[in-house]
Design a protein around this motif. Structure first.
Motif: not given
Length: 346
Positions: A21-26, A47-50, A57-58, A114-117
């Motif tokens: 968690l602390a080093h992997d933004a994926s 890249a998908n997150l950005r 859920e999408r 954008r729009e984190p749950l």
């Protein structure tokens, strides 16, 4: 949809996710459950997150790995992360906030999400007033945890909230936190909202939450009596009233369309996002302004928006009139509603 594992693998997967968690933004904190005080961690390409218009859920597929873990374990695993600055874009919906977020991501040095749950989870819990599960201190602590994770690997982050979340600005954010509010005149908002293909379902889906929030500030009629135009007006007033109460710097989306570079520069400054003039100019003159930001595969620009508004004003004139009458009726009865209307209809 998540790829599910047997109970034997869950413990190993939880440990694997927490250690990364602390080093992997994926490894991304996708959801938060106040009932159990747990976080859903998922693994998704950075890249998908950005690029995602909605971090809901999408972004999940059948191959997405994920596991619910205790929030206290997430906090312990991420304790060494710096508390990087996080700014917020709050908005009334259907007002160009996704476009602004994408433009800031292209022009500035901040990571734009954008729009984190989890923000929705906080918004629904806080709307219960005295029935909220989370004490304010715990909610602020948990929000700070998500902020550390959202900003991993970046000097700062700008988070665009879902349109029901403006109340968080007054309830959870410190007074010095950088945040803006984006909206448009109420008559324009009603037209754009009613033009949406799923307008009725979208408005009804959040209507009870918004009614509770607004009714806590000023008495409003029972929700069962509302027409679709009045539901759209309820959405606009609820978010605009919350923004005014939180003293957020407000921006009219039509000002961005009229003077893109100047307005984007002002928004960046309000959020403390470093953005050079040439990068701002490049962002507003590039392809982002010519695509539909929620679905970039589709063309969409200011001219098409004007056509959509004009058509909606013809097709939904009766409902727009009902919504505006509802707003003006409240403005005549309550000073708080009048102050919001005066701000946005001058």
């Amino acid at each position: 949809m998540l790829h599910e594992f047997g109970s034997g693998m869950n413990q190993a997967l939880s440990a694997q996710f927490l250690s990364a968690l602390a080093h992997d933004a994926s490894v991304f904190p996708h959801q938060y459950a106040p009932v159990t005080d747990q976080v859903l961690l998922v693994r998704a390409p950075v890249a998908n997150l950005r690029d995602a218009a909605f971090l809901d859920e999408r972004i999940l597929t059948r191959e997405t790995q994920g596991i619910w873990v205790r929030a206290e374990d997430v906090a312990a695993a991420s304790a060494a992360l710096p508390q990087s600055p996080v700014g917020y874009i709050f908005h009334a919906g259907h007002c160009g906030s996704t476009l602004i977020s994408r433009l800031l991501g292209a022009a500035g040095d901040a990571l734009a999400l954008r729009e984190p749950l989890p923000l929705r989870s906080f918004a629904f819990d806080l709307a219960e007033g005295g029935g909220a599960l989370l004490p304010r201190d715990r909610a602020r602590e948990r929000l700070g945890l998500f902020e550390r994770l959202w900003a991993r690997g970046a000097s700062s982050a700008v988070v665009k909230a879902t349109s029901i979340c403006t109340g968080l600005a007054a309830e959870l954010l410190p007074a010095d936190r950088k945040a803006v509010f984006v909206a448009q005149r109420p008559d324009v908002h009603l037209a754009v909202t009613l033009a949406g293909p799923n307008a009725v379902n979208d408005l009804r889906g959040f209507a009870q939450l918004r009614w509770r929030r607004l009714n806590a500030q000023l008495p409003v009629p029972p929700l069962s009596s509302y027409s679709v135009g009045e539901l759209a007006a309820l959405g606009w007033l609820t978010e605009a009233e919350a923004a005014m109460r939180a003293r957020l710097t407000a921006f009219d989306f039509d000002a961005l369309l009229a003077a893109p570079a100047e307005t984007l520069g002002r928004i960046a400054a309000a959020l403390d996002v470093a953005a050079q003039a040439e990068k701002i100019s490049g962002a507003v003159s590039g392809p982002i302004m010519k695509r539909y930001s929620k679905a970039p595969e589709h063309d969409y620009d200011a001219g098409l928006r004007s056509e959509v508004i004009a058509q909606a004003q013809r097709d939904y004139s009766a409902e727009i009139r009902k919504g505006m009458d509802w707003l003006h009726g409240l403005g005549a009865q309550h000073e708080a509603a009048k102050a919001v209307l005066d701000k946005w209809t001058l």
